[in-house]
Structures are given as structure tokens and as C-alpha cells.
Design a protein around this motif. Structure first.
Motif, PDB file in Angstrom:
ATOM      1  N   LYS A  50      50.565 -52.424  47.623  1.00 50.20           N
ATOM      2  CA  LYS A  50      49.793 -52.459  48.866  1.00 50.20           C
ATOM      3  C   LYS A  50      50.211 -51.241  49.672  1.00 50.20           C
ATOM      4  O   LYS A  50      51.405 -51.021  49.886  1.00 50.20           O
ATOM      5  CB  LYS A  50      50.066 -53.742  49.651  1.00 50.20           C
ATOM      6  N   LYS A  51      49.241 -50.445  50.064  1.00 52.29           N
ATOM      7  CA  LYS A  51      49.486 -49.246  50.877  1.00 52.29           C
ATOM      8  C   LYS A  51      50.570 -48.355  50.279  1.00 52.29           C
ATOM      9  O   LYS A  51      51.496 -47.946  50.960  1.00 52.29           O
ATOM     10  CB  LYS A  51      49.842 -49.641  52.309  1.00 52.29           C
ATOM     11  N   GLN A  52      50.458 -48.064  49.013  1.00 53.65           N
ATOM     12  CA  GLN A  52      51.369 -47.195  48.266  1.00 53.65           C
ATOM     13  C   GLN A  52      52.827 -47.630  48.321  1.00 53.65           C
ATOM     14  O   GLN A  52      53.748 -46.806  48.301  1.00 53.65           O
ATOM     15  CB  GLN A  52      51.218 -45.744  48.694  1.00 53.65           C
ATOM     16  N   VAL A  53      53.043 -48.930  48.375  1.00 52.69           N
ATOM     17  CA  VAL A  53      54.368 -49.517  48.211  1.00 52.69           C
ATOM     18  C   VAL A  53      54.296 -50.429  47.003  1.00 52.69           C
ATOM     19  O   VAL A  53      53.337 -51.194  46.840  1.00 52.69           O
ATOM     20  CB  VAL A  53      54.806 -50.310  49.471  1.00 52.69           C
ATOM     21  N   LEU A  54      55.285 -50.330  46.141  1.00 50.91           N
ATOM     22  CA  LEU A  54      55.388 -51.177  44.957  1.00 50.91           C
ATOM     23  C   LEU A  54      56.261 -52.378  45.319  1.00 50.91           C
ATOM     24  O   LEU A  54      57.357 -52.217  45.852  1.00 50.91           O
ATOM     25  CB  LEU A  54      56.034 -50.365  43.820  1.00 50.91           C
ATOM     26  N   TYR A  55      55.759 -53.564  45.042  1.00 50.97           N
ATOM     27  CA  TYR A  55      56.483 -54.799  45.354  1.00 50.97           C
ATOM     28  C   TYR A  55      56.904 -55.479  44.062  1.00 50.97           C
ATOM     29  O   TYR A  55      56.062 -55.787  43.219  1.00 50.97           O
ATOM     30  CB  TYR A  55      55.608 -55.753  46.172  1.00 50.97           C
ATOM     31  N   LEU A  56      58.202 -55.692  43.913  1.00 52.90           N
ATOM     32  CA  LEU A  56      58.743 -56.467  42.804  1.00 52.90           C
ATOM     33  C   LEU A  56      58.972 -57.860  43.354  1.00 52.90           C
ATOM     34  O   LEU A  56      59.706 -58.027  44.341  1.00 52.90           O
ATOM     35  CB  LEU A  56      60.062 -55.870  42.320  1.00 52.90           C
ATOM     36  N   ILE A  57      58.362 -58.858  42.747  1.00 54.08           N
ATOM     37  CA  ILE A  57      58.396 -60.195  43.330  1.00 54.08           C
ATOM     38  C   ILE A  57      58.994 -61.187  42.344  1.00 54.08           C
ATOM     39  O   ILE A  57      58.474 -61.369  41.235  1.00 54.08           O
ATOM     40  CB  ILE A  57      56.976 -60.636  43.748  1.00 54.08           C
ATOM     41  N   LEU A  91      59.533 -45.992  33.630  1.00 54.34           N
ATOM     42  CA  LEU A  91      59.373 -45.138  32.443  1.00 54.34           C
ATOM     43  C   LEU A  91      57.991 -45.315  31.815  1.00 54.34           C
ATOM     44  O   LEU A  91      57.397 -44.365  31.325  1.00 54.34           O
ATOM     45  CB  LEU A  91      60.440 -45.462  31.396  1.00 54.34           C
ATOM     46  N   LYS A  92      57.510 -46.537  31.829  1.00 59.66           N
ATOM     47  CA  LYS A  92      56.208 -46.839  31.221  1.00 59.66           C
ATOM     48  C   LYS A  92      55.034 -46.540  32.146  1.00 59.66           C
ATOM     49  O   LYS A  92      53.916 -46.363  31.681  1.00 59.66           O
ATOM     50  CB  LYS A  92      56.151 -48.322  30.808  1.00 59.66           C
ATOM     51  N   HIS A  93      55.276 -46.517  33.449  1.00 60.40           N
ATOM     52  CA  HIS A  93      54.212 -46.323  34.443  1.00 60.40           C
ATOM     53  C   HIS A  93      54.638 -45.235  35.428  1.00 60.40           C
ATOM     54  O   HIS A  93      55.005 -45.508  36.570  1.00 60.40           O
ATOM     55  CB  HIS A  93      53.932 -47.642  35.180  1.00 60.40           C
ATOM     56  N   LYS A  94      54.567 -44.012  34.984  1.00 63.61           N
ATOM     57  CA  LYS A  94      55.071 -42.872  35.754  1.00 63.61           C
ATOM     58  C   LYS A  94      54.362 -42.689  37.101  1.00 63.61           C
ATOM     59  O   LYS A  94      54.923 -42.113  38.023  1.00 63.61           O
ATOM     60  CB  LYS A  94      54.994 -41.615  34.912  1.00 63.61           C
ATOM     61  N   LEU A  95      53.167 -43.201  37.233  1.00 60.39           N
ATOM     62  CA  LEU A  95      52.416 -43.112  38.481  1.00 60.39           C
ATOM     63  C   LEU A  95      53.224 -43.633  39.669  1.00 60.39           C
ATOM     64  O   LEU A  95      53.115 -43.114  40.777  1.00 60.39           O
ATOM     65  CB  LEU A  95      51.122 -43.927  38.350  1.00 60.39           C
ATOM     66  N   TYR A  96      54.076 -44.629  39.440  1.00 55.39           N
ATOM     67  CA  TYR A  96      54.790 -45.289  40.530  1.00 55.39           C
ATOM     68  C   TYR A  96      56.195 -44.735  40.783  1.00 55.39           C
ATOM     69  O   TYR A  96      56.911 -45.244  41.635  1.00 55.39           O
ATOM     70  CB  TYR A  96      54.882 -46.796  40.252  1.00 55.39           C
ATOM     71  N   GLN A  97      56.589 -43.681  40.077  1.00 52.50           N
ATOM     72  CA  GLN A  97      57.960 -43.185  40.181  1.00 52.50           C
ATOM     73  C   GLN A  97      58.357 -42.730  41.582  1.00 52.50           C
ATOM     74  O   GLN A  97      59.515 -42.827  41.949  1.00 52.50           O
ATOM     75  CB  GLN A  97      58.202 -42.069  39.171  1.00 52.50           C
ATOM     76  N   ASN A  98      57.421 -42.239  42.369  1.00 52.68           N
ATOM     77  CA  ASN A  98      57.760 -41.748  43.708  1.00 52.68           C
ATOM     78  C   ASN A  98      57.313 -42.693  44.820  1.00 52.68           C
ATOM     79  O   ASN A  98      57.341 -42.329  45.986  1.00 52.68           O
ATOM     80  CB  ASN A  98      57.163 -40.355  43.920  1.00 52.68           C
ATOM     81  N   TRP A  99      56.891 -43.881  44.454  1.00 49.84           N
ATOM     82  CA  TRP A  99      56.466 -44.858  45.453  1.00 49.84           C
ATOM     83  C   TRP A  99      57.678 -45.563  46.041  1.00 49.84           C
ATOM     84  O   TRP A  99      58.691 -45.760  45.371  1.00 49.84           O
ATOM     85  CB  TRP A  99      55.560 -45.902  44.820  1.00 49.84           C
ATOM     86  N   LEU A 100      57.555 -45.975  47.292  1.00 51.78           N
ATOM     87  CA  LEU A 100      58.561 -46.848  47.875  1.00 51.78           C
ATOM     88  C   LEU A 100      58.517 -48.182  47.131  1.00 51.78           C
ATOM     89  O   LEU A 100      57.469 -48.597  46.645  1.00 51.78           O
ATOM     90  CB  LEU A 100      58.275 -47.086  49.360  1.00 51.78           C
ATOM     91  N   CYS A 101      59.662 -48.843  47.067  1.00 52.50           N
ATOM     92  CA  CYS A 101      59.741 -50.099  46.340  1.00 52.50           C
ATOM     93  C   CYS A 101      60.420 -51.148  47.218  1.00 52.50           C
ATOM     94  O   CYS A 101      61.387 -50.850  47.917  1.00 52.50           O
ATOM     95  CB  CYS A 101      60.528 -49.899  45.052  1.00 52.50           C
ATOM     96  N   GLN A 102      59.899 -52.355  47.162  1.00 56.93           N
ATOM     97  CA  GLN A 102      60.474 -53.464  47.919  1.00 56.93           C
ATOM     98  C   GLN A 102      60.608 -54.664  46.999  1.00 56.93           C
ATOM     99  O   GLN A 102      59.712 -54.955  46.220  1.00 56.93           O
ATOM    100  CB  GLN A 102      59.573 -53.803  49.106  1.00 56.93           C
ATOM    101  N   PHE A 103      61.730 -55.364  47.092  1.00 61.24           N
ATOM    102  CA  PHE A 103      61.991 -56.538  46.274  1.00 61.24           C
ATOM    103  C   PHE A 103      61.868 -57.789  47.137  1.00 61.24           C
ATOM    104  O   PHE A 103      62.680 -58.020  48.024  1.00 61.24           O
ATOM    105  CB  PHE A 103      63.381 -56.433  45.643  1.00 61.24           C
ATOM    106  N   ASP A 104      60.797 -58.554  46.898  1.00 59.44           N
ATOM    107  CA  ASP A 104      60.557 -59.789  47.639  1.00 59.44           C
ATOM    108  C   ASP A 104      60.912 -61.000  46.786  1.00 59.44           C
ATOM    109  O   ASP A 104      60.851 -60.939  45.549  1.00 59.44           O
ATOM    110  CB  ASP A 104      59.079 -59.936  48.018  1.00 59.44           C
TER     111      ASP A 104
END
Length: 129
Positions: A50-57, A91-104
Motif C-alpha cells: 500500500k502506497k509503496q510500502v511492503l507489509y509482511l503480515i 531475491l525473487k522479487h527485485k521490484l521491492y528491494q528499495n521499498w520500505l517494509c513494515q512487519f504487522d
């Protein structure tokens, strides 16, 4: 209902919650295995954006709260496995390498979803195997 069935129902309810709140699904039950598929090292229940943030849930489903908060159920070892799985995902999804990441952590009890945003940080963990 078995614990596995309860968990799958909880993941579906959590996914619907996130989708209704404008998140997009990237992966569900993303798994990381040792070389040669000799056992799973980790799994991320939901990976959303969401809004160029990757969420690990991490979804924790409970039929009641007698065993404490779902956030308390995640050990340091589990966090290490989640981090390794996240690294493998990148490694498998390089598109997200520079995205902010949040662990919910999403807690599901009945049909109610409670989200603990940014529940954990991967900083300070030992990532060696």
C-alpha cells in the motif's frame, strides 16, 4: 476445527480485512526452504503493499485469548526465520528491494481482526545459520 483449519480461516479473514482497507496482495503463504527442500525455514502469511510500502503480515488466529497476546507468541527464532524468508522474497522479487517494509501482526478472534502495526523490527537479531 483443527488448528490448521482455524489458521487458514484466520488468514482468509485477515486478507479480506487488508483488501477492504486498500492493500494489494503480493503473496500468500510465501515459503523459504533449505537447499534441496530439506525442510521449511520460514513462511510469511501475507505480503501486501500500500502506497509503496511492503507489509509482511503474521496472522495469529485464536478461538479465545487465554494464551495471551498474539504478539507475545512470536519468538526471537521465529523473527529470524521471518527475516530470512523476507530476504529470500527480495531475491525473487527485485521490484521491492528499495521499498520500505513494515512487519504487522494481525490477530483474528472470531470475525474480528486487530492489527498490531509495525509490531517488530528485525534490527538486533542474529541472522547467521
Amino acid at each position: 476445527m483443527s488448528l490448521e483449519s482455524l489458521g487458514k480461516v484466520g488468514e482468509k479473514i485477515a486478507l479480506e480485512h487488508y483488501l477492504m482497507n486498500g492493500y494489494k496482495l503480493v503473496a500468500k503463504n510465501f515459503q523459504f526452504y533449505r537447499q534441496g527442500n530439506r525442510g521449511r525455514l520460514g513462511e510469511i502469511d501475507l505480503i501486501m503493499t500500500k502506497k509503496q510500502v511492503l507489509y509482511l503480515i503474521e496472522v495469529k488466529t485464536r478461538s479465545n485469548s487465554k494464551f495471551g497476546s498474539p504478539v507475545e507468541q512470536i519468538s526471537k527464532t521465529k523473527l529470524q526465520h521471518l527475516y530470512k524468508t523476507y530476504q529470500y522474497f527480495l531475491l525473487k522479487h527485485k521490484l521491492y528491494q528499495n521499498w520500505l517494509c513494515q512487519f504487522d501482526v494481525a490477530s483474528v478472534e472470531g470475525n474480528k481482526v486487530t492489527v498490531f502495526p509495525n509490531a517488530y523490527s528485525f534490527e538486533g537479531l542474529d541472522y547467521t545459520w
